[in-house]
Every structure is written in structure tokens, then in C-alpha cells.
Design an enzyme around this catalytic site. Structure first.
Site, PDB file in Angstrom:
ATOM      1  CG  HIS A 175      -0.064   0.187   2.519  1.00 47.57           C
ATOM      2  ND1 HIS A 175       0.527  -0.881   3.157  1.00 47.57           N
ATOM      3  CD2 HIS A 175       0.302   1.295   3.231  1.00 47.57           C
ATOM      4  CE1 HIS A 175       1.202  -0.444   4.209  1.00 47.57           C
ATOM      5  NE2 HIS A 175       1.090   0.868   4.269  1.00 47.57           N
ATOM      6  CG  HIS A 235       7.337   5.510   0.787  1.00 51.70           C
ATOM      7  ND1 HIS A 235       6.996   6.555   1.625  1.00 51.70           N
ATOM      8  CD2 HIS A 235       7.499   4.437   1.594  1.00 51.70           C
ATOM      9  CE1 HIS A 235       6.965   6.131   2.870  1.00 51.70           C
ATOM     10  NE2 HIS A 235       7.260   4.834   2.884  1.00 51.70           N
TER      11      HIS A 235
HETATM   12  P1  ATP Z   1       5.276  -2.876  11.691  1.00 48.45           P
HETATM   13  O1  ATP Z   1       5.324  -1.541  12.402  1.00 48.45           O
HETATM   14  O2  ATP Z   1       4.730  -3.989  12.560  1.00 48.45           O
HETATM   15  O3  ATP Z   1       6.547  -3.227  11.002  1.00 48.45           O
HETATM   16  P2  ATP Z   1       3.749  -1.491   9.688  1.00 48.45           P
HETATM   17  O4  ATP Z   1       4.763  -0.379   9.838  1.00 48.45           O
HETATM   18  O5  ATP Z   1       3.403  -1.976   8.338  1.00 48.45           O
HETATM   19  O6  ATP Z   1       4.187  -2.764  10.535  1.00 48.45           O
HETATM   20  P3  ATP Z   1       2.090   0.272  11.157  1.00 48.45           P
HETATM   21  O7  ATP Z   1       3.251   0.663  12.035  1.00 48.45           O
HETATM   22  O8  ATP Z   1       0.752   0.114  11.789  1.00 48.45           O
HETATM   23  O9  ATP Z   1       2.389  -1.061  10.395  1.00 48.45           O
HETATM   24  O10 ATP Z   1       1.999   1.378  10.028  1.00 48.45           O
HETATM   25  C1  ATP Z   1       0.996   1.391   9.042  1.00 48.45           C
HETATM   26  C2  ATP Z   1       1.463   2.257   7.898  1.00 48.45           C
HETATM   27  O11 ATP Z   1       1.659   3.613   8.346  1.00 48.45           O
HETATM   28  C3  ATP Z   1       2.796   1.812   7.287  1.00 48.45           C
HETATM   29  O12 ATP Z   1       2.770   2.128   5.912  1.00 48.45           O
HETATM   30  C4  ATP Z   1       3.795   2.708   7.987  1.00 48.45           C
HETATM   31  O13 ATP Z   1       4.938   2.937   7.177  1.00 48.45           O
HETATM   32  C5  ATP Z   1       3.021   3.991   8.170  1.00 48.45           C
HETATM   33  N1  ATP Z   1       3.440   4.702   9.377  1.00 48.45           N
HETATM   34  C6  ATP Z   1       3.577   4.173  10.597  1.00 48.45           C
HETATM   35  N2  ATP Z   1       3.945   5.104  11.494  1.00 48.45           N
HETATM   36  C7  ATP Z   1       4.042   6.278  10.823  1.00 48.45           C
HETATM   37  C8  ATP Z   1       4.361   7.619  11.176  1.00 48.45           C
HETATM   38  N3  ATP Z   1       4.668   7.967  12.413  1.00 48.45           N
HETATM   39  N4  ATP Z   1       4.341   8.542  10.194  1.00 48.45           N
HETATM   40  C9  ATP Z   1       4.031   8.215   8.931  1.00 48.45           C
HETATM   41  N5  ATP Z   1       3.699   6.975   8.522  1.00 48.45           N
HETATM   42  C10 ATP Z   1       3.712   6.018   9.445  1.00 48.45           C
END
Ligand code: ATP
Ligand code: MG
Length: 180
Positions: A48, A130
């Protein structure tokens, strides 16, 4: 005795672009050409582009965000994923558009404005659209191939993320059509 209603459970939410299966298949084919970057490859159903990460949100805030997103009337657009790169610090190996379409910026700005109206804490860093292919990649071998993936973006989604030690599980909660 005063009875208080239980606090509504908070959910970890984000707005995203969710590729249709034809685009997902092209991304998979491109990723297969990369050899073995020795990181954590993102599972195909999870691919995504995050539009806006909201963090932990309660039910009232979620409903207000859904109302704000439902009030938007924005056009569909073509997204060309023609760059593949690596951020050494975060270890993310990604696909991105060389040029961010104005309609994507408008969508991202509108969702951000809606979240700010609700006093949600929003990431202040510049938005860099991205699609993560791999995480935890230390270095990439030589030059990366150039993708040419055309993605007609016709909707956006609100997603719940349930984080687990082996990676996040995503559930699409709602979908909004763009254009028309
Ligand atoms: P994991 O953290 O378990 O590796 P994940 O990063 O895919 O998994 P989430 O942390 O819930 O899952 O994040 C969901 C989405 O939001 C991902 O695309 C992540 O890159 C993005 N994301 C997470 N935290 C932030 C943030 N603080 N700012 C911008 N984007 C974020
Ligand atoms: Mg994360």
C-alpha cells in the site's frame, strides 16, 4: 456508585492507497526481479501507499474522520511508479512516483486538514508518497532496476493495523471512490 461507560477501544488507523490486483501483480513481478535484498519482504496483500498515519484513534474520532473523508469530492488520477530506491536509515526499499500528481497532494492535504480539525497529532514531516517493498534492508546490490508501473487510482481507504511481532495485519474498514 457511579457507573462509567467503558472507554471505547482505540484502534491504530491510517488512510492509504490500496493497489488493485492487476497493479499488485505488476509490483510483485518487479519485486521478483530484485534478487534477494535480505530484508523483510512485504506480503503481497499488505502492499500500500500510506496517505496519512493516524496512530491510535478512538471510535468517536474514527467516525469524525470517516465523515470528513466522505465529504471530499476529489478526482481520480494516474500514478506512475517509476522510481525504486532505498532509504539506508530506515532500511526501506520502496517504489515511488518521480513526480507526485497534484491530485495526490490534494488528497493528502485534505485528509491532513480533516485530521488537524480533530486536533489529532499529525506527522509534520514532508509527505513522501512511497510503497514499501522490503523493510530492514541494510544495503542494496549495485543499481536498482527502474519500474514502470501505471496505477489508475480510483479510490482510497481507511485501514486498521493490528501489530504483531511477525508484522502488521491490515483490515480495510472503508473505501471512498475518487472522481465521477
Ligand atoms: P510494523 O510496524 O509492525 O513493522 P507497519 O509499519 O506496516 O508494521 P504500522 O506501524 O501500523 O504497520 O503502520 C501502518 C502504515 O503507516 C505503514 O505504511 C507505515 O509505514 C506507516 N506509518 C507508521 N507510522 C508512521 C508515522 N509515524 N508517520 C508516517 N507513517 C507512518
Ligand atoms: Mg510501523
Amino acid at each position: 456508585m457511579i457507573e462509567r461507560p467503558a472507554a471505547p477501544a482505540a484502534e491504530r488507523l491510517f488512510f492509504a492507497l490500496w493497489p488493485p490486483s492487476s497493479v499488485r501483480a505488476q509490483i510483485e513481478a518487479f519485486t521478483n526481479q530484485l534478487g534477494n535484498p535480505r530484508g523483510r519482504r512485504m506480503a503481497s496483500p499488505n502492499l500500500h501507499i500510506t496517505l496519512l498515519f493516524l496512530g491510535r484513534i478512538n471510535a468517536g474520532q474514527r467516525d469524525a474522520l470517516i465523515a470528513a473523508a466522505s465529504a471530499l469530492h476529489l478526482p481520480a488520477f494516474m500514478l506512475t511508479l517509476d522510481r525504486c530506491g532505498h532509504w539506508p536509515r530506515s532500511g526501506v526499499l520502496w517504489l515511488a512516483p518521480a513526480v507526485t500528481p497534484g491530485a495526490l497532494s490534494d488528497l493528502q492535504d485534505s485528509l491532513t486538514a480533516g485530521a488537524r480539525m480533530l486536533d489529532l497529532k499529525i506527522d509534520e514531516r514532508e509527505y513522501l508518497p512511497h510503497l514499501s517493498l522490503y523493510r530492514d534492508v541494510k544495503r542494496v546490490p549495485g543499481t536498482l532496476p527502474s519500474p514502470r508501473i501505471r496505477w489508475p487510482v480510483r479510490d482510497f481507504v481507511l485501514v486498521r493495523s493490528d501489530t504483531h511481532p511477525d508484522g502488521a495485519y491490515y483490515t480495510v474498514l472503508q473505501r471512498w471512490r475518487l472522481g465521477g
